[in-house]
Design a protein around this motif. Structure first.
Motif, PDB file in Angstrom:
ATOM      1  N   SER A 183       1.298  -1.331   0.605  1.00 28.18           N
ATOM      2  CA  SER A 183       0.241  -0.021  -0.075  1.00 28.18           C
ATOM      3  C   SER A 183       0.771   0.964   0.170  1.00 28.18           C
ATOM      4  CB  SER A 183      -1.255   0.079   1.011  1.00 28.18           C
ATOM      5  OG  SER A 183      -0.348   0.543   1.937  1.00 28.18           O
ATOM      6  N   LYS A 232       0.408   4.133   2.019  1.00 29.65           N
ATOM      7  CA  LYS A 232       0.956   3.640   3.321  1.00 29.65           C
ATOM      8  C   LYS A 232       2.502   3.249   3.414  1.00 29.65           C
ATOM      9  CE  LYS A 232      -3.152   5.709   6.045  1.00 29.65           C
ATOM     10  NZ  LYS A 232      -3.974   5.720   7.162  1.00 29.65           N
ATOM     11  N   GLU A 253      -6.930   7.885   5.303  1.00 31.20           N
ATOM     12  CA  GLU A 253      -7.757   6.970   4.571  1.00 31.20           C
ATOM     13  C   GLU A 253      -9.098   7.516   5.402  1.00 31.20           C
ATOM     14  OE1 GLU A 253      -7.095   2.130   5.996  1.00 31.20           O
ATOM     15  OE2 GLU A 253      -5.028   3.175   5.144  1.00 31.20           O
TER      16      GLU A 253
END
Length: 194
Positions: free
Chosen positions: A2, A4, A173
């Motif tokens: 991801s 992140k 998010e």
């Protein structure tokens, strides 16, 4: 991987390049700058954390707050990654815990104890111009921030970082919550209000 995760890896690699002297010197300056926050002047209770490794140092700040008569709450990691809290009673009362953390050895106050804090000093890896904080990804502080928001607690959220960790953008998010202040050795940045 991801976005992140990739950003976290890059930031952690950058921290590993810091010498122990760099970390120590930055912690002294960071404590001095954080103690200048007007929000800390009037706070009777502050939730904070004990820095470990190459995190921006909090030890001098914890001791200075305690010397001012501030009640300092420190997290205690629970088996489900949520956080309980206990009062900081000095470095000699910190004990080794899981994941290399240090925790207070005093009475546990419960997960909701953080709701009484006027300021919550958060660990992080970066913050952007919106005040969006990137943590390590364990979710412990996401729970704390959700608890604070759900209770309507008016705590000022502040993240402690190195100068280069105030960045243009961090991946966020829907559950992520912004902080109000970022304190680094070189500056204080404010987001979303006075």
């Amino acid at each position: 991987m991801s976005e992140k995760t990739a950003v976290r890896r890059r930031l952690l690699a950058s921290r590993r390049l810091l010498s122990d002297d760099d970390v120590r010197n930055a912690s002294v300056v960071l404590a001095r700058r954080a103690l200048e926050l007007p929000e800390l002047d009037g706070a009777a209770t502050v939730a904070a954390y004990v820095s470990v490794g190459h995190e921006p140092g909090t030890r001098a700040l914890l001791d200075a707050l305690r010397e001012r008569g501030v009640r300092v709450l420190l997290p205690v990691l629970l088996p489900d990654n949520d956080l309980d809290w206990a009062v900081y009673e000095g470095a000699e009362r910190l004990v080794r815990a899981g994941r290399g953390l240090l925790e207070p050895d005093g009475a546990r106050l419960g997960a909701d104890a953080v709701l009484g804090a006027g300021v919550v000093l958060l660990p992080g890896l970066a913050v952007d111009g919106r005040g969006m904080r990137l943590g390590r990804g364990g979710g412990s502080y996401d729970r704390v921030l959700a608890r604070l928001a759900g209770a309507g607690a008016g705590a000022v959220l502040a993240v402690l970082l190195y100068d280069h960790e105030v960045v243009e953008r961090v991946p966020a998010e829907p559950h992520d919550r912004p902080v109000r202040v970022a304190v680094t050795p070189g500056r204080t940045a404010r987001f979303g209000g006075p």
